[in-house]
Design a protein around this motif. Sequence first.
Motif, PDB file in Angstrom:
ATOM      1  N   GLN A  59       4.967   8.717  12.475  1.00 36.87           N
ATOM      2  CA  GLN A  59       3.815   8.093  13.127  1.00 36.87           C
ATOM      3  C   GLN A  59       2.516   8.815  12.785  1.00 36.87           C
ATOM      4  N   THR A  60       2.577  10.132  12.621  1.00 32.94           N
ATOM      5  CA  THR A  60       1.383  10.871  12.196  1.00 32.94           C
ATOM      6  C   THR A  60       0.936  10.414  10.807  1.00 32.94           C
ATOM      7  N   ALA A  61       1.911  10.247   9.915  1.00 31.53           N
ATOM      8  CA  ALA A  61       1.581   9.778   8.560  1.00 31.53           C
ATOM      9  C   ALA A  61       0.931   8.401   8.611  1.00 31.53           C
ATOM     10  N   LEU A  62       1.385   7.536   9.534  1.00 34.05           N
ATOM     11  CA  LEU A  62       0.814   6.194   9.639  1.00 34.05           C
ATOM     12  C   LEU A  62      -0.666   6.231  10.005  1.00 34.05           C
ATOM     13  N   THR A  63      -1.054   7.204  10.837  1.00 32.34           N
ATOM     14  CA  THR A  63      -2.464   7.290  11.221  1.00 32.34           C
ATOM     15  C   THR A  63      -3.336   7.834  10.093  1.00 32.34           C
ATOM     16  N   LEU A  64      -2.696   8.475   9.094  1.00 29.93           N
ATOM     17  CA  LEU A  64      -3.457   9.113   8.012  1.00 29.93           C
ATOM     18  C   LEU A  64      -3.473   8.294   6.725  1.00 29.93           C
ATOM     19  N   LEU A  65      -2.437   7.479   6.518  1.00 25.58           N
ATOM     20  CA  LEU A  65      -2.318   6.751   5.246  1.00 25.58           C
ATOM     21  C   LEU A  65      -3.422   5.728   4.974  1.00 25.58           C
ATOM     22  N   PRO A  66      -4.136   5.175   5.984  1.00 25.86           N
ATOM     23  CA  PRO A  66      -5.261   4.284   5.646  1.00 25.86           C
ATOM     24  C   PRO A  66      -6.287   4.934   4.725  1.00 25.86           C
ATOM     25  N   ALA A  67      -6.338   6.265   4.704  1.00 21.34           N
ATOM     26  CA  ALA A  67      -7.257   6.950   3.785  1.00 21.34           C
ATOM     27  C   ALA A  67      -6.931   6.613   2.336  1.00 21.34           C
ATOM     28  N   PHE A  68      -5.650   6.360   2.034  1.00 19.67           N
ATOM     29  CA  PHE A  68      -5.251   6.039   0.656  1.00 19.67           C
ATOM     30  C   PHE A  68      -5.927   4.760   0.181  1.00 19.67           C
ATOM     31  N   LYS A  69      -5.975   3.759   1.065  1.00 23.66           N
ATOM     32  CA  LYS A  69      -6.612   2.486   0.700  1.00 23.66           C
ATOM     33  C   LYS A  69      -8.100   2.687   0.440  1.00 23.66           C
ATOM     34  N   THR A 125       0.834  -1.208   0.000  1.00 27.18           N
ATOM     35  CA  THR A 125       0.000   0.000   0.000  1.00 27.18           C
ATOM     36  C   THR A 125       0.861   1.247   0.000  1.00 27.18           C
ATOM     37  N   VAL A 126       1.911   1.253   0.831  1.00 22.98           N
ATOM     38  CA  VAL A 126       2.812   2.415   0.888  1.00 22.98           C
ATOM     39  C   VAL A 126       3.492   2.619  -0.457  1.00 22.98           C
ATOM     40  N   SER A 127       3.931   1.525  -1.074  1.00 20.79           N
ATOM     41  CA  SER A 127       4.585   1.623  -2.389  1.00 20.79           C
ATOM     42  C   SER A 127       3.628   2.187  -3.438  1.00 20.79           C
ATOM     43  N   ALA A 128       2.367   1.717  -3.411  1.00 27.90           N
ATOM     44  CA  ALA A 128       1.364   2.233  -4.358  1.00 27.90           C
ATOM     45  C   ALA A 128       1.117   3.721  -4.129  1.00 27.90           C
ATOM     46  N   TYR A 129       1.101   4.117  -2.853  1.00 30.15           N
ATOM     47  CA  TYR A 129       0.892   5.534  -2.528  1.00 30.15           C
ATOM     48  C   TYR A 129       2.030   6.392  -3.085  1.00 30.15           C
ATOM     49  N   VAL A 130       3.278   5.968  -2.864  1.00 32.08           N
ATOM     50  CA  VAL A 130       4.436   6.743  -3.343  1.00 32.08           C
ATOM     51  C   VAL A 130       4.417   6.847  -4.869  1.00 32.08           C
ATOM     52  N   ILE A 185      -9.656   5.408  -0.579  1.00 30.52           N
ATOM     53  CA  ILE A 185      -9.845   6.149  -1.829  1.00 30.52           C
ATOM     54  C   ILE A 185      -9.585   5.253  -3.028  1.00 30.52           C
ATOM     55  N   CYS A 186      -8.495   4.480  -2.963  1.00 31.62           N
ATOM     56  CA  CYS A 186      -8.155   3.599  -4.096  1.00 31.62           C
ATOM     57  C   CYS A 186      -9.232   2.549  -4.332  1.00 31.62           C
ATOM     58  N   GLU A 187      -9.752   1.969  -3.253  1.00 33.37           N
ATOM     59  CA  GLU A 187     -10.792   0.942  -3.399  1.00 33.37           C
ATOM     60  C   GLU A 187     -12.052   1.541  -4.020  1.00 33.37           C
ATOM     61  N   MET A 188     -12.436   2.739  -3.558  1.00 34.60           N
ATOM     62  CA  MET A 188     -13.635   3.365  -4.111  1.00 34.60           C
ATOM     63  C   MET A 188     -13.438   3.727  -5.586  1.00 34.60           C
TER      64      MET A 188
END
Length: 599
Positions: free
Chosen positions: A317-327, A5-10, A329-332
């Motif tokens: 750690q702040t980014a970790l709490t926010l990155l689930p939003a990427f999944k 997921t992180v790789s897809a985000y980058v 958005i991508c799924e939708m």
Amino acid sequence: MSAKTVSAYVKSLARLGRVKLLTAVALIVGCSMLEGASLLLILPILHAAGFSLPGLVAIDRYAELVVALLRRVGLTMTLGSLLAVWLAALSARALLVRQRNLSILKLQQNYEKTLRTRLYGAIVNANWLFLCRFRGSNLVDALTVEISRLGQATYSLLSFVATATVMASYVYFAFKLSPTITALVGFCALCLALLSRGRTRRLSASGSELSRAFNDICAATVEQIGTLKATKAYNAEKINCAVFAAVANRIADTYLEIGRHLEASYLWFELGSALILAALLYLAIDVFFTPHDQIVALVALFARMMPQASRLQNRFQTALTLLPAFKTICEMEAQCIAAAEPALLRSEQRAPEFCRVLRLENVSFSYDSREAPVLHDVTIAINCGQITAIIGPSGAGKSTIADILMGLVTPQHGRVTVDGVAMTELQMRAWRERVGYVAQDTFLLHDTIRANLRWAHPQASETEMYRALEMAAAGDFVARLPKGLDTVVGDRGILLSHGERQRIALARALLRQPQLLVLDEALNSLDSETEQKVWRAVEGLRGKVTVIVIAHRLATVRWADMIYVVENGEVVEAGDFNALFNNQNGRLRALFEAQKATA
């Protein structure tokens, strides 16, 4: 968060803002280089001031390179000139840091804007059947909250990279001063990071829970704001407030949990850093017998590194709490793209000519393959230029028939033909250009009457707008409004009566000059006098526009050329009003008697 997921985000960030990303990276590197240059200048300044620092010979040669460069440009190595250069380097770094932060912010906003626009495009291009199954508040949440959270994650991660490059310059010089001590400190820092892995995983899980909580509060907001009138009428404010408060509490609790994890991480990091710094001093003095000036330099470097390391951990750690939003958005977006309507090519943009008859032939349809069909083997003929009524009780399938006739959904069985030619899915999409539609639940923008009319026909003149209003029996009441066409109708048209909203919606449909006009329970809310006016306007369209009237009130359809009675998804009766009404055992007569009894 998985590495995938992180790789897809980058990768998505690089694709959507490649130039801006490279600019930000260049500024980040530039800031780090200036940070290093300002550190190197301290040695020549101390030498010029008369200090002898034999313990710093390991990095002195790098300082000499800086001095040689300054001499080459004609600068004298006095204390004043060196301090001036040092101040200039610090000022340049401050300006570059400002530009770097603005560049990161621009990249974040461009990423949010691009994702938001792309996701909205995917949503509106999805087919109607898919959108019917989707919860509207989920779409609102993804377009607003989740994309904003992802933008914040982007800012945190790029700030993390910026801090890491500055840290790298400090580590480099510390290593030059004492490779052994720096390696030991690095090992201790790595152990500290490994000890916090469990808390980091919990932060990522809390971020996913926060996405779900935001989704729920968005749903509660959309639903409860949309039912405020009913809420007031039922005195249900306490119930609604309790439901809303429960979801708000979930968000607050999740944020508190995230805050507790972040603060605990910060506490352990601070304690660990103090322990490492104490160990550094002990090892340097009593074990490695490091020269005093080198110890001072190491302590100064590590003292500057600790806040940077703390900031590094916090941003990660702040980014970790926010990155689930990427999944989310991508799924939708993937679901919407999979359900996209086929793109119209230039050669396919012409709708089929409608001169004789529009037909549904043996059509069956279901919104869900696991459920019973809404329509069963329906055959209907809509003659061009005539008024056709489709009547029946609620839930009979009338609106579904209208959706198919308009090309919004495709039947699973049977076909739709225009003048005997079966329409493809592409042609059904093009067919919508020739359709005017007025629903029972009127949709109006929170804007002027003029803007609401032009939404359907952006190039319409004022004369055309007034003509459409007259045809919809709305000309008189619009003319009486203080600002006429420039009157703001309020949110969903709340400043107008329901009947006035329906007439504005009808005028908007007529402004398109459609070949097919569909009135889906559109006359139910009109008073008798206004209904008569509208029907006279519809009568005037006979022979010019094909009109389909969906209704359950028989008084609404007595002037129709053809009436189809639908029950349980089947056509049970068809004919003109007189023939159906005179059939004592017919379904229309039974409906009439039932309505008469309840009148």
